[in-house]
Design a protein around this motif. Sequence first.
Motif, mmCIF file in Angstrom:
data_model
loop_
_atom_site.group_PDB
_atom_site.id
_atom_site.type_symbol
_atom_site.label_atom_id
_atom_site.label_comp_id
_atom_site.label_asym_id
_atom_site.label_seq_id
_atom_site.Cartn_x
_atom_site.Cartn_y
_atom_site.Cartn_z
ATOM 1 N N SER A 1 0.806 -1.225 0.000
ATOM 2 C CA SER A 1 0.000 0.000 0.000
ATOM 3 C C SER A 1 0.842 1.279 0.000
ATOM 4 N N VAL A 2 1.616 1.432 -1.059
ATOM 5 C CA VAL A 2 2.421 2.642 -1.276
ATOM 6 C C VAL A 2 2.073 3.169 -2.664
ATOM 7 N N ILE A 3 1.784 4.459 -2.769
ATOM 8 C CA ILE A 3 1.562 5.052 -4.099
ATOM 9 C C ILE A 3 2.508 6.236 -4.258
ATOM 10 N N SER A 4 3.387 6.111 -5.258
ATOM 11 C CA SER A 4 4.348 7.158 -5.577
ATOM 12 C C SER A 4 3.877 7.800 -6.871
ATOM 13 N N PHE A 5 3.707 9.128 -6.877
ATOM 14 C CA PHE A 5 3.148 9.741 -8.093
ATOM 15 C C PHE A 5 3.646 11.165 -8.311
ATOM 16 N N ASN A 6 3.419 11.656 -9.509
ATOM 17 C CA ASN A 6 3.631 13.055 -9.858
ATOM 18 C C ASN A 6 2.457 13.520 -10.704
ATOM 19 N N ILE A 7 2.278 14.838 -10.758
ATOM 20 C CA ILE A 7 1.274 15.412 -11.654
ATOM 21 C C ILE A 7 2.008 16.323 -12.633
ATOM 22 N N GLY A 8 1.989 15.933 -13.912
ATOM 23 C CA GLY A 8 2.681 16.726 -14.932
ATOM 24 C C GLY A 8 4.096 17.042 -14.487
ATOM 25 N N ASN A 9 4.482 18.310 -14.628
ATOM 26 C CA ASN A 9 5.829 18.708 -14.215
ATOM 27 C C ASN A 9 5.840 19.431 -12.875
ATOM 28 N N VAL A 10 4.749 19.351 -12.143
ATOM 29 C CA VAL A 10 4.667 20.028 -10.852
ATOM 30 C C VAL A 10 5.681 19.412 -9.893
ATOM 31 N N HIS A 11 6.370 20.246 -9.128
ATOM 32 C CA HIS A 11 7.346 19.713 -8.180
ATOM 33 C C HIS A 11 6.619 19.020 -7.019
ATOM 34 N N PRO A 12 7.050 17.793 -6.685
ATOM 35 C CA PRO A 12 6.364 17.044 -5.612
ATOM 36 C C PRO A 12 6.248 17.843 -4.306
ATOM 37 N N TYR A 13 7.280 18.628 -4.009
ATOM 38 C CA TYR A 13 7.292 19.393 -2.760
ATOM 39 C C TYR A 13 6.089 20.345 -2.685
ATOM 40 N N ASP A 14 5.736 20.955 -3.825
ATOM 41 C CA ASP A 14 4.620 21.900 -3.836
ATOM 42 C C ASP A 14 3.293 21.200 -3.528
ATOM 43 N N ILE A 15 3.137 20.000 -4.062
ATOM 44 C CA ILE A 15 1.916 19.233 -3.765
ATOM 45 C C ILE A 15 1.893 18.868 -2.277
ATOM 46 N N GLY A 16 3.026 18.390 -1.788
ATOM 47 C CA GLY A 16 3.116 17.995 -0.375
ATOM 48 C C GLY A 16 2.785 19.142 0.566
ATOM 49 N N SER A 17 3.255 20.356 0.225
ATOM 50 C CA SER A 17 3.008 21.511 1.099
ATOM 51 C C SER A 17 1.530 21.887 1.117
ATOM 52 N N ILE A 18 0.906 21.828 -0.040
ATOM 53 C CA ILE A 18 -0.518 22.212 -0.088
ATOM 54 C C ILE A 18 -1.381 21.187 0.646
ATOM 55 N N VAL A 19 -1.135 19.913 0.427
ATOM 56 C CA VAL A 19 -1.986 18.918 1.111
ATOM 57 C C VAL A 19 -1.738 18.938 2.624
ATOM 58 N N ASP A 20 -0.543 19.315 3.049
ATOM 59 C CA ASP A 20 -0.275 19.440 4.493
ATOM 60 C C ASP A 20 -1.165 20.517 5.121
ATOM 61 N N LYS A 21 -1.384 21.593 4.394
ATOM 62 C CA LYS A 21 -2.279 22.657 4.894
ATOM 63 C C LYS A 21 -3.679 22.115 5.121
ATOM 64 N N LEU A 22 -4.010 21.031 4.396
ATOM 65 C CA LEU A 22 -5.339 20.427 4.518
ATOM 66 C C LEU A 22 -5.333 19.233 5.478
ATOM 67 N N GLY A 23 -4.222 19.103 6.225
ATOM 68 C CA GLY A 23 -4.152 18.065 7.262
ATOM 69 C C GLY A 23 -3.586 16.736 6.807
ATOM 70 N N VAL A 24 -3.181 16.658 5.516
ATOM 71 C CA VAL A 24 -2.757 15.365 4.967
ATOM 72 C C VAL A 24 -1.229 15.259 4.962
ATOM 73 N N ALA A 25 -0.707 14.239 5.642
ATOM 74 C CA ALA A 25 0.746 14.034 5.714
ATOM 75 C C ALA A 25 1.178 13.010 4.677
ATOM 76 N N VAL A 26 1.906 13.473 3.650
ATOM 77 C CA VAL A 26 2.527 12.558 2.684
ATOM 78 C C VAL A 26 4.007 12.908 2.614
ATOM 79 N N ARG A 27 4.788 12.046 2.007
ATOM 80 C CA ARG A 27 6.216 12.331 1.866
ATOM 81 C C ARG A 27 6.502 12.796 0.447
#
Length: 404
Positions: free
Chosen positions: A331-357
């Motif tokens: 149960s591990v999902i590693s992904f990207n969206i287009g050329n968006v930097h993973p860090y930017d996605i991680g920071s936004i979802v953290d604001k919504l309470g979601v902890a991902v690496r």
Amino acid sequence: MLDVTVIRKDFPILSRKVNGKPLVYLDNAATSQTPQQVIDVIVNYYSNYNANIHRGVHTLSQEATDKYEEARKKIQTHFNAEKAHEIIFTSGTTHSINLVANGFASLLKSDDEVIVSALEHHSNIVPWQMLCEKTGATLKVIPMNEKGELVMSDYANLLSNKTKLVFVNHISNALGVINPIEDIIEKAHKVGAAVLVDGAQACPHIKPNVQQLDVDFYVASAHKMCGPTGVGMLYGKEKWLNKLPPYQGGGEMIAEVTFEKTTYADLPHKFEAGTPNICGGIAFGAAIDYMNAIGFDNIATYENELLAYATKKLLDIEGLRIYGNSKHKTSVISFNIGNVHPYDIGSIVDKLGVAVRTGHHCAQPIMDFYKIPGTVRASFAFYNTFEEVDVFVDAVKKASQMLT
Ligand SMILES: *Cc1c(COP(=O)(O)O)cnc(C)c1O
């Protein structure tokens, strides 16, 4: 079947808020959360019988020694090791691998070869590179394919009577792919090579049977399977542990010390110099009890459902690519969206309470293979829920809208 509502009550941290939102903890592949049953064992140790082990005649020391050795037996039973002294307590997977790599320095010659896989965590690469530098032995790599699977035909071609050691992880922490370790071990043994399996990522999901696998070394960390940080294990076949020299010198690991010569203690103490993480070892045993009470079959079934549900929902997001599409996955999902930097996605979802690496997950060679700087990684445990997957996917959608 699992009653996740009941299970979640065991984990105090799961009811906290992050940035004003209920925590959705999906970074289990980095470290798991700790149930009250394990926290209680830690508090009880320091409240009632904190003492140094093995040396003392006094009651507290004996109680602590008994509990520590009881934990070793629990680990022995869990992994189905033949003997309790084949279980060495370490500070974790990294320490366990270094212990073995260091020991092999005295056993390898310059024309020997060792084999690693393309899917490894840095802690199952760097100690072996250091070993090769010391001994002159050559490091060979089993390549991977687009799906994140090892190319087994290439592995067969790498093996020869020069091969002394093969080290692979059981499950990749970066992609969640399960490696065919049975086959890897069998083929290595045919040329007389020993095999070390890094089980850090497998042990939260499955119960390995070291005798059935016939593996020479198997290593894991407590903190990825509901236990505390700073403690882990090394299983080694007795014949190998006898062959390897001690890793560190100090108290507890000796039979007799004079300035002329020191003789070493028997297994397992030969590899356990100094005062160990006593409380951690005892809590590791409690974590194993906790997970076994839930049941690894139940855990696997439930986590596979979470994985399938989350994978399907994520793939609805435009431009989202999942790395590691093997059928054999945890149960591990590693992904990207287009050329968006993973860090930017991680920071936004953290604001919504979601902890991902986000990042390379200590597995840069895998990122190099896919020619990406890193991924967003969501990793699920048996205490996660389908509702949390919904919150997570909505958060990723929101991030995607903001960033693309
Ligand atoms: C976490 C992990 C490690 C390192 O474990 P530590 O507890 O940090 O020593 C090694 N290999 C894999 C596959 C891992 O997931």
